[in-house]
Motif scaffolding. Structure first.
Motif, PDB file in Angstrom:
ATOM      1  N   UNK A 141      59.667 -15.547  18.285  1.00 35.10           N
ATOM      2  CA  UNK A 141      59.196 -14.392  19.044  1.00 35.10           C
ATOM      3  C   UNK A 141      57.710 -14.527  19.360  1.00 35.10           C
ATOM      4  N   UNK A 142      56.947 -15.036  18.408  1.00 38.11           N
ATOM      5  CA  UNK A 142      55.532 -15.280  18.668  1.00 38.11           C
ATOM      6  C   UNK A 142      55.348 -16.226  19.850  1.00 38.11           C
ATOM      7  N   UNK A 143      56.121 -17.296  19.850  1.00 40.66           N
ATOM      8  CA  UNK A 143      56.015 -18.270  20.928  1.00 40.66           C
ATOM      9  C   UNK A 143      56.358 -17.671  22.281  1.00 40.66           C
ATOM     10  N   UNK A 144      57.362 -16.810  22.320  1.00 40.64           N
ATOM     11  CA  UNK A 144      57.735 -16.176  23.581  1.00 40.64           C
ATOM     12  C   UNK A 144      56.631 -15.254  24.087  1.00 40.64           C
ATOM     13  N   UNK A 145      55.993 -14.546  23.184  1.00 39.64           N
ATOM     14  CA  UNK A 145      54.897 -13.660  23.583  1.00 39.64           C
ATOM     15  C   UNK A 145      53.721 -14.465  24.135  1.00 39.64           C
ATOM     16  N   UNK A 146      53.385 -15.551  23.446  1.00 31.96           N
ATOM     17  CA  UNK A 146      52.276 -16.392  23.897  1.00 31.96           C
ATOM     18  C   UNK A 146      52.587 -16.992  25.263  1.00 31.96           C
ATOM     19  N   UNK A 147      53.815 -17.476  25.427  1.00 33.35           N
ATOM     20  CA  UNK A 147      54.217 -18.065  26.703  1.00 33.35           C
ATOM     21  C   UNK A 147      54.194 -17.030  27.813  1.00 33.35           C
ATOM     22  N   UNK A 148      54.663 -15.835  27.518  1.00 30.46           N
ATOM     23  CA  UNK A 148      54.684 -14.769  28.516  1.00 30.46           C
ATOM     24  C   UNK A 148      53.270 -14.443  28.991  1.00 30.46           C
ATOM     25  N   UNK A 149      52.333 -14.315  28.043  1.00 29.66           N
ATOM     26  CA  UNK A 149      50.954 -13.995  28.411  1.00 29.66           C
ATOM     27  C   UNK A 149      50.363 -15.119  29.266  1.00 29.66           C
ATOM     28  N   UNK A 150      50.541 -16.363  28.835  1.00 30.76           N
ATOM     29  CA  UNK A 150      49.990 -17.486  29.583  1.00 30.76           C
ATOM     30  C   UNK A 150      50.565 -17.606  30.981  1.00 30.76           C
ATOM     31  N   UNK A 151      51.870 -17.376  31.101  1.00 25.74           N
ATOM     32  CA  UNK A 151      52.506 -17.470  32.412  1.00 25.74           C
ATOM     33  C   UNK A 151      52.047 -16.333  33.319  1.00 25.74           C
TER      34      UNK A 151
END
Length: 288
Positions: A141-151
């Motif tokens: 879930x952490x990775x998805x949040x980080x990816x979402x913000x970066x994208x």
């Protein structure tokens, strides 16, 4: 859009450096900034984990390669795709917190830690420790949040680039537009906050690209300036202008009815008792 598909898409559209100018100089396709090639590996962080993945060499001309596999540029993610991923990740975050007995009401504010790049609760929220434990127990879930913000940040930078073009088209100098774009990108990079209100996840960065790069109104054309000047010159409201002529016409009509008596003409909003129609001023005074 499924978050896994977004992860895969983000990996695909990472900019490939292309050769430009003399040997040893490369131009990054996405940012347009120059860098000096040292012969080392070129890579990118595909999932926001801090691990750099080699690309396998520098890309030369389209569909060619240098010391590695060919890289194909694909379309970057769109705002609609980011929106779909935002909704999905928001539901996942809300569910993870709900399982732990944590309600996202009032809203919980998050940001990405400047040192670790991981999502953390912002401020002095009393639920901070419990929420952080949920995140630490769910690295996916952490990775998805980080990816979402970066994208989302990349989408906003693309919007800022479009705003750069609009500014130039509206007469802003390229130097000033470049300065505006650099400032916008810096602010977008810093916008790593997000809020969870129930299952609604909102991103601080949303809409920043267009908002920060708004174009000034285009200067009037020569025809428009001529039209405005014509309107200004013909907009006469004094006694010698249109209003005065209308008042004179009304006075003449009144004189025709009442004879050569003194008539107070209302010219320019004031009455002029010394003026008369059909006789002299003295005759008008005697008649009065």
């Amino acid at each position: 859009m499924d978050i896994q598909a977004l992860l895969a898409a983000r990996t695909k559209w990472q900019p490939a450096p292309t050769l430009s100018g003399t040997a040893g100089t490369m131009r990054t396709a996405n940012t347009g900034t120059d860098g000096i090639g040292t012969g080392g590996e070129i890579g990118f962080d595909a999932a926001g984990t801090g691990q750099t993945t080699p690309t396998g060499g520098l890309t030369g001309t389209s569909n060619s390669m240098v010391d590695g596999a060919s890289q194909v540029q694909e379309e970057p993610p769109t705002a609609a795709e980011v929106e779909a991923a935002r909704q999905e990740v928001g539901r996942q975050l809300q569910m993870a917190l709900a399982i732990a007995g944590i309600q996202a009401s009032p809203p919980i504010k998050f940001t990405l830690d400047e040192k670790t790049g991981r999502p953390v609760v912002a401020g002095d929220d009393p639920r901070r420790a419990e929420v952080q434990k949920v995140l630490e127990d769910d690295p996916d879930l952490q990775g998805k949040l980080v990816t979402l913000i970066g994208t989302a940040q990349q989408v906003e930078k693309d919007a800022a680039k479009a705003g750069w073009q609009r500014q130039v088209n509206n007469g802003t100098s390229q130097k000033e537009a470049n300065r505006n774009l650099a400032n916008a990108n810096q602010q977008i990079d810093k916008a790593t906050g997000f809020n969870l209100d129930g299952d609604d996840l909102s991103l601080d960065v949303t809409g920043m690209g267009a908002r920060l790069m708004q174009a000034d109104p285009a200067p009037p054309s020569d025809d428009e300036r001529m039209w405005r000047e014509t309107m200004r010159l013909t907009d006469r409201t004094g006694p010698s202008g249109v209003t005065g002529a209308a008042a004179m016409a009304r006075a003449e009509e009144e004189a025709a009815k009442n004879g050569p008596a003194r008539i107070g003409l209302r010219l320019g909003g004031g009455e002029h008792p010394d003026l008369s129609i059909g006789g002299s001023a003295s005759q008008g005074a005697k008649a009065a």
